[in-house]
Design a protein around this motif. Structure first.
Motif, PDB file in Angstrom:
ATOM      1  N   LEU A  24       0.825  -1.214   0.000  1.00  0.00           N
ATOM      2  CA  LEU A  24       0.000   0.000   0.000  1.00  0.00           C
ATOM      3  C   LEU A  24       0.858   1.262   0.000  1.00  0.00           C
ATOM      4  N   VAL A  25       1.935   1.257   0.754  1.00  0.00           N
ATOM      5  CA  VAL A  25       2.760   2.464   0.854  1.00  0.00           C
ATOM      6  C   VAL A  25       3.753   2.550  -0.294  1.00  0.00           C
ATOM      7  N   ALA A  26       4.393   1.417  -0.617  1.00  0.00           N
ATOM      8  CA  ALA A  26       5.449   1.453  -1.625  1.00  0.00           C
ATOM      9  C   ALA A  26       4.905   1.394  -3.043  1.00  0.00           C
ATOM     10  N   GLY A  27       3.672   0.903  -3.182  1.00  0.00           N
ATOM     11  CA  GLY A  27       3.113   0.792  -4.519  1.00  0.00           C
ATOM     12  C   GLY A  27       3.655  -0.394  -5.300  1.00  0.00           C
ATOM     13  N   ARG A  28       4.341  -1.312  -4.633  1.00  0.00           N
ATOM     14  CA  ARG A  28       4.824  -2.529  -5.300  1.00  0.00           C
ATOM     15  C   ARG A  28       4.787  -3.660  -4.285  1.00  0.00           C
ATOM     16  N   ARG A  29       4.568  -4.855  -4.787  1.00  0.00           N
ATOM     17  CA  ARG A  29       4.479  -6.017  -3.908  1.00  0.00           C
ATOM     18  C   ARG A  29       5.879  -6.435  -3.469  1.00  0.00           C
ATOM     19  N   PRO A  30       6.081  -6.616  -2.174  1.00  0.00           N
ATOM     20  CA  PRO A  30       7.415  -7.018  -1.707  1.00  0.00           C
ATOM     21  C   PRO A  30       7.647  -8.512  -1.913  1.00  0.00           C
ATOM     22  N   SER A  31       8.910  -8.895  -1.996  1.00  0.00           N
ATOM     23  CA  SER A  31       9.285 -10.313  -2.073  1.00  0.00           C
ATOM     24  C   SER A  31       9.172 -10.939  -0.679  1.00  0.00           C
ATOM     25  N   PRO A  32       9.157 -12.261  -0.576  1.00  0.00           N
ATOM     26  CA  PRO A  32       9.093 -12.900   0.743  1.00  0.00           C
ATOM     27  C   PRO A  32      10.223 -12.452   1.676  1.00  0.00           C
ATOM     28  N   GLY A  33      11.406 -12.269   1.137  1.00  0.00           N
ATOM     29  CA  GLY A  33      12.515 -11.811   1.988  1.00  0.00           C
ATOM     30  C   GLY A  33      12.278 -10.406   2.499  1.00  0.00           C
ATOM     31  N   GLU A  34      11.759  -9.563   1.636  1.00  0.00           N
ATOM     32  CA  GLU A  34      11.432  -8.202   2.075  1.00  0.00           C
ATOM     33  C   GLU A  34      10.359  -8.231   3.159  1.00  0.00           C
ATOM     34  N   VAL A  35       9.358  -9.101   2.970  1.00  0.00           N
ATOM     35  CA  VAL A  35       8.297  -9.196   3.972  1.00  0.00           C
ATOM     36  C   VAL A  35       8.875  -9.619   5.315  1.00  0.00           C
ATOM     37  N   ARG A  36       9.817 -10.586   5.292  1.00  0.00           N
ATOM     38  CA  ARG A  36      10.348 -11.066   6.579  1.00  0.00           C
ATOM     39  C   ARG A  36      11.078  -9.950   7.308  1.00  0.00           C
ATOM     40  N   LEU A  37      11.909  -9.213   6.584  1.00  0.00           N
ATOM     41  CA  LEU A  37      12.628  -8.109   7.231  1.00  0.00           C
ATOM     42  C   LEU A  37      11.650  -7.023   7.688  1.00  0.00           C
ATOM     43  N   PHE A  38      10.701  -6.700   6.828  1.00  0.00           N
ATOM     44  CA  PHE A  38       9.725  -5.658   7.135  1.00  0.00           C
ATOM     45  C   PHE A  38       8.911  -6.023   8.383  1.00  0.00           C
ATOM     46  N   GLU A  39       8.456  -7.262   8.447  1.00  0.00           N
ATOM     47  CA  GLU A  39       7.652  -7.660   9.616  1.00  0.00           C
ATOM     48  C   GLU A  39       8.518  -7.742  10.884  1.00  0.00           C
ATOM     49  N   ALA A  40       9.789  -8.089  10.718  1.00  0.00           N
ATOM     50  CA  ALA A  40      10.675  -8.076  11.888  1.00  0.00           C
ATOM     51  C   ALA A  40      10.781  -6.667  12.460  1.00  0.00           C
ATOM     52  N   VAL A  41      10.822  -5.679  11.559  1.00  0.00           N
ATOM     53  CA  VAL A  41      10.848  -4.281  12.011  1.00  0.00           C
ATOM     54  C   VAL A  41       9.558  -3.930  12.748  1.00  0.00           C
ATOM     55  N   LEU A  42       8.413  -4.301  12.167  1.00  0.00           N
ATOM     56  CA  LEU A  42       7.139  -3.994  12.815  1.00  0.00           C
ATOM     57  C   LEU A  42       7.052  -4.666  14.183  1.00  0.00           C
ATOM     58  N   VAL A  43       7.503  -5.920  14.262  1.00  0.00           N
ATOM     59  CA  VAL A  43       7.477  -6.634  15.544  1.00  0.00           C
ATOM     60  C   VAL A  43       8.389  -5.926  16.551  1.00  0.00           C
ATOM     61  N   ALA A  44       9.543  -5.450  16.075  1.00  0.00           N
ATOM     62  CA  ALA A  44      10.484  -4.770  16.969  1.00  0.00           C
ATOM     63  C   ALA A  44       9.899  -3.492  17.556  1.00  0.00           C
ATOM     64  N   LEU A  45       9.006  -2.826  16.801  1.00  0.00           N
ATOM     65  CA  LEU A  45       8.513  -1.515  17.211  1.00  0.00           C
ATOM     66  C   LEU A  45       7.130  -1.548  17.852  1.00  0.00           C
ATOM     67  N   ALA A  46       6.496  -2.719  17.926  1.00  0.00           N
ATOM     68  CA  ALA A  46       5.075  -2.760  18.295  1.00  0.00           C
ATOM     69  C   ALA A  46       4.796  -2.263  19.703  1.00  0.00           C
ATOM     70  N   ASP A  47       5.566  -2.685  20.659  1.00  0.00           N
ATOM     71  CA  ASP A  47       5.246  -2.319  22.041  1.00  0.00           C
ATOM     72  C   ASP A  47       6.512  -2.227  22.859  1.00  0.00           C
ATOM     73  N   HIS A  48       6.623  -1.186  23.656  1.00  0.00           N
ATOM     74  CA  HIS A  48       7.746  -1.067  24.586  1.00  0.00           C
ATOM     75  C   HIS A  48       7.245  -0.872  25.990  1.00  0.00           C
ATOM     76  N   GLY A  49       6.135  -1.519  26.319  1.00  0.00           N
ATOM     77  CA  GLY A  49       5.629  -1.420  27.687  1.00  0.00           C
ATOM     78  C   GLY A  49       5.011  -0.075  27.976  1.00  0.00           C
ATOM     79  N   PHE A  50       5.233   0.402  29.194  1.00  0.00           N
ATOM     80  CA  PHE A  50       4.547   1.618  29.654  1.00  0.00           C
ATOM     81  C   PHE A  50       5.232   2.882  29.146  1.00  0.00           C
TER      82      PHE A  50
END
Lengths: 255, 255, 255, 255
Positions: free
Chosen positions: B43-69
């Motif tokens: 949606l943001v990039a306007g192109r479909r990412p490859s599986p490797g890109e998805v893995r790195l991208f989702e790792a980033v999202l997981v890293a940033l999702a929550d830092h507690g209080f």
């Protein structure tokens, strides 16, 4: 005043050397190993979903992410036009439209189905559905998720979500009941309405065991991705100023 | 006034029978076939990412999702306490803290690295890094993403993100430069600082080719999932009222 | 598609030489001649208030502007801590707590009184009040605006608002009914509760003829001023970081 | 962990019998005696304004309250359409557009003038203005508050605000400098631009001694009243759905 303070949480905590999330080591156990949708499910439900649950859950998020120029998408674009320095403000403005009318049907439908199931007995879903639609009509209300302003015959998302739920083994009582409502409502309402895809999403989320009072939250999460897409497109190829001028130039003073 | 109006979009459109998103048939081609993180990237990039890109991208999202209080998590909980009828308001309130200080480092670091790379030549990253840190220090500024208030020696997310980027073949110039900054900054600043994980996320997103001006948006999307987790926990096991009373009972009037 | 578009408004319009607001010449007729509270009343009600109406209306706004470290004030301060570059975000975050629980009592009370009056007959307010409290209790609900968590005997704002309404000739049926509820509820509830000042504000706004469905809006306007005061104080003498650390340092992991 | 907590505030505090605000007894000393604009000034500045200050301050708020169908007004209406159950969300969405572009000129202009004055010497305002415009142009920047998209010759608010400031004795260095800029800029820019009324508002607020970093807050407070007017009108005579349909029906898919 000296107090003993204690704020319990099962989500994120950290110390100098490690970051813990949901009782897991964020870096060692989650990053690169858990998908983003999977984590979102886990954060809200407090349990890790199975791969089949993830597939159905992500299909719901994909179904709800973007519906083009909705009021929320337009509001986000206009806010980005006014305050391009604050991406978070544009995103928040778009999400604030996630209320009772346009984005609420997912939660409303899930809750409606859960309420009907809570007071129903037996497993004759057509009979339960018939009684529910009658009661709802008698109270002068609508069945949430029945009907769609654009997809007047069939919402294309509906059969796909039901198929995925069946494939993954999560075709449960909420989806069953909603399909039964789809079969029987014509007898009461005297017209045939489609099952709204956003409503089916609510039924599917409820069948996944997610808390009914928070279903709107998943619609908002999905929409957050869609709104980022809208804002990114607004940045590349702006239309918000034209929308604003279209309204402003056609303003007419009437007391 | 009669006008010819035309609002182009490459995102969602629909008619009575079909819903299209990103030029795809939403129901037939996306639901159940595309992950949620994958769709957000697309949606943001306007192109479909490859599986490797998805893995790195989702790792980033997981890293940033929550830092507690964090302040944003507390703000969302307090808003939910005040207005439990408006889940969207609590989520929006939490996201509105996604500004320059706590959540901005991802975008700030990505943009800093991109700016340095744009004006650098050659591929001696240590030399480019040394020059950049010197210039930044001389201007009386800090290198975004260098240092962390809690993880003073090493942010545990940093090596994991770099490893995933390498495994998937997306260890590019932004990550290279940021690692070089990690190696050389001590010569200029006379102390050793860790690479902040949120900064590494910004470098990784930039190496994925995502638009540097919108990196904050991905941090917000990740945080939306974390905030839903915070709100769900607040519903199950409330603490916001205790936070409020802790502050209010220790209020002291001082002109 | 060529369309005839027409967006009527009785509020602001402008052309190259003039700005019109509410059918008045903004510069010639409003600026310096109309107070800000007066204009806010006019904007919502669509009619200019009398000086007596303005005095009562502004007394209500003053009563609701700030209550110290409420959840909304704390949320605004935390958001300002996180994103000091976006004052509008901190203000919006604070206002988003203006929902059913903490800031909603003004609207809830005004609407409750209006609903009771709409179905009541005669002018024996004590009898109407007694019946209303009985009905409300029988339905398992509370009378909005009855009772206060801190002011357990009397809310100091209550007698002052009633006196001002009487002085200005706007002591109407909503205030009468609410005072009657204050006299008779003990017979039904078996305990004596004070009339909440925020509830009296709702009664006074309703007696001013303001639309009952928008009373929350005036509480929000009043609170906007209070939140600016909180943010200004946070800038001069910050406490949000200490609030954040108080919570974060006392976080305890519990699954 | 037991801690000694202490949160100082000069704003609101309360106990069982009294409510204090700004060191005053809210009920006895403020309600009915202090206007709403007066209180807003006091809350932010920490001092009670004189009647002349109140008149100029309220003239500024009146000038900024509503400008018709701005992007922020449209965003608030669309959000109210989507989520009519959450008035606070619609108001917040509107305020979130109060950023750098449409509503920021008040603060930007006030800060620009304050910055120029901080480094200038003498009282030859035309000379100071000429130097400032030259420096700004040389840096490739614009003077904030110079020019207006609609009022190309004169903004009708400008002379009225200056007259009120003079009448009340608050025609100070910021307004003087801005008027000087209005006289001299043509020599540098080679075209004659009007002084934007929102910019003059910023100069007037700065001459009132209000903190330059918070001027945007007053524009937001003023706009809160205007947005309530927009939402009230939307409730009486809706146009948001027509705006939404105008955009959606003219959507054209373009990759």
């Amino acid at each position: 005043m000296a107090e003993e303070l204690r704020f319990p949480t099962g989500l994120g905590t950290s110390d100098a050397d490690s970051i813990s999330l949901l009782g897991q080591d964020l870096a060692a156990d989650l990053m690169g190993k858990v998908g983003f949708g999977e984590l979102a499910f886990w954060l809200v439900a407090g349990r890790r979903p199975s791969p089949g649950e993830v597939r159905l859950f992500e299909a719901v998020l994909v179904a709800l992410a973007d519906h083009g120029f909705t009021p929320t998408a337009i509001a986000a674009r206009l806010t980005y036009l006014s305050a391009p320095d604050s991406l978070q403000g544009a995103l928040a403005a778009g999400l604030l439209g996630g209320g009772s009318r346009f984005l609420g049907v997912t939660e409303d439908c899930g809750r409606y189905l859960a309420d009907v199931l809570a007071s129903a007995s037996g497993d004759d879903f057509d009979a339960i559905a018939l009684e529910a639609v009658r009661t709802t009509k008698a109270a002068g209300r609508f069945v949430p998720g029945l009907g769609h302003p654009v997809h007047k015959v069939q919402d294309p998302r509906t059969p796909v979500l039901i198929r995925i739920a069946q494939e993954e083994g999560f075709y449960g009582p909420h989806l069953r009941l909603f399909e039964a409502i789809g079969r029987v409502h014509e007898k009461v309402l005297n017209r045939k309405l489609p099952l709204n895809g956003a409503g089916v999403c609510g039924a599917a989320l409820a069948d996944l065991g997610l808390p009914v009072d928070l279903l709107r939250g998943f619609a908002l999460l999905a929409r957050a991705a869609g709104l980022l897409g809208q804002i990114a497109e607004e940045k590349r190829r702006p239309i918000a100023n034209q929308i604003y001028l279209t309204v402003d130039r056609n303003a007419v003073y009437e007391p």
